[in-house]
Write an enzyme that holds these catalytic residues in place. Sequence first.
Site, PDB file in Angstrom:
ATOM      1  CG  ASP A  80      -2.150  -0.891   1.025  1.00 44.56           C
ATOM      2  OD1 ASP A  80      -2.293  -1.477  -0.072  1.00 44.56           O
ATOM      3  OD2 ASP A  80      -2.948  -1.013   1.968  1.00 44.56           O
ATOM      4  N   GLY A  81       2.001   1.234   0.683  1.00 43.98           N
ATOM      5  CA  GLY A  81       2.861   2.417   0.720  1.00 43.98           C
ATOM      6  C   GLY A  81       3.337   2.814  -0.663  1.00 43.98           C
ATOM      7  CG  ASP A 155      -3.086   9.896   7.527  1.00 42.18           C
ATOM      8  OD1 ASP A 155      -1.941  10.220   7.157  1.00 42.18           O
ATOM      9  OD2 ASP A 155      -3.327   8.789   8.048  1.00 42.18           O
ATOM     10  NE  ARG A 182      -3.115  21.389  27.432  1.00 41.74           N
ATOM     11  CZ  ARG A 182      -2.965  20.733  28.580  1.00 41.74           C
ATOM     12  NH1 ARG A 182      -4.020  20.492  29.350  1.00 41.74           N
ATOM     13  NH2 ARG A 182      -1.783  20.281  28.952  1.00 41.74           N
ATOM     14  CB  THR A 195      -8.579   1.321   6.574  1.00 45.79           C
ATOM     15  OG1 THR A 195      -7.938   1.786   5.380  1.00 45.79           O
ATOM     16  CG2 THR A 195     -10.046   1.082   6.296  1.00 45.79           C
ATOM     17  CB  ALA A 196      -4.156   4.513   7.593  1.00 49.02           C
ATOM     18  CE1 TYR A 197      -1.830   7.288  15.166  1.00 54.61           C
ATOM     19  CE2 TYR A 197      -0.758   9.036  13.911  1.00 54.61           C
ATOM     20  CZ  TYR A 197      -1.015   8.414  15.116  1.00 54.61           C
ATOM     21  OH  TYR A 197      -0.463   8.898  16.269  1.00 54.61           O
ATOM     22  CG  LEU A 199      -9.305   1.242  12.206  1.00 50.06           C
ATOM     23  CD1 LEU A 199     -10.792   1.511  12.321  1.00 50.06           C
ATOM     24  CD2 LEU A 199      -9.038   0.108  11.213  1.00 50.06           C
ATOM     25  CB  SER A 200      -4.567   2.555  15.274  1.00 42.50           C
ATOM     26  OG  SER A 200      -3.926   3.427  14.410  1.00 42.50           O
TER      27      SER A 200
END
Length: 297
Positions: A80-81, A155, A182, A195-197, A199-200
């Site tokens: 994907d990258g 993102d 903050r 579905t990347a950062y 999502l986590s």
Amino acid sequence: MQTLFRHVAVVGKYHAAVTPAAVGATRAALEDICNFLGRHGCEVALERETSTFAGMGNYPALDLPAMGTQCDLVLVVGGDGTMLGVGRHMARYGLPLIGINQGRLGFITDIRFDQFREILGPMLAGEFEEDQRSLIQANVMRDGHCVFDALAMNDVVVNRGATSGMVELRVEVDGHFVANQRADGLIVATPTGSTAYSLSAGGPLLHPSTPGWVLVPIAPHTLSNRPIVLPDASEVAIEIVAGRDASANFDMQSLASLMHGDRITVRRSEHHVRFLHPRGWTYFDTLRKKLHWNEGH
């Protein structure tokens, strides 16, 4: 079988393979794919760095702008990258991309290498599903001047420094003040990036056809500070109010050492990335496989 795509560019994942055995495996995979394309009547070119890395001087080598103007299709062999990086460059040319994955199936590279022969042939003849993905156009303004601009497919992430505490960020949408937040940071994600950062960090999944993006705080100080879905026609502005060594990441492109008063503005790009998938593909197939839904049934 007649092909819709006369001139095909092939891009390989060349950064991760560093051992001679890995280089040899990458070259063998690329040669298999290039030979297959040739047998189907395609004129084949290799992306320039892929050609240099794999030592395949028997095909023309093109840089990314030349691929965009001369080719009909880009075939990405990697994860994907790799697909994200190539997709950002090809969006302005409107070129479709197909992803072949040598490792784990990705969210956007969904053809396994050991299956490419039976899947790719029908796709070259026109049997495919097209999937268009939106892009973010972002920039960093400092004292009224743009010091960085980038396209992002996943993102835009504003992060605190590695050794410092929280950052304080002023968030505006379409010029309207939202809040001073903050947190450890803030994510603005496209549906692809949901579905990347995002999502986590607790953000929702967005279907790729949703004309929106999601604003997700990272470890916010105030627990009522929740992710929010915004229309992608909005312009989001994030200003650094307090905190040391904050940075901004636009997919894999970074700007470190943001200063107080810097403003990151995020808007929808006029361009889209075009992905081609095998006939019958749906986004829900991808989610089910990647997120291991239905396991145990």
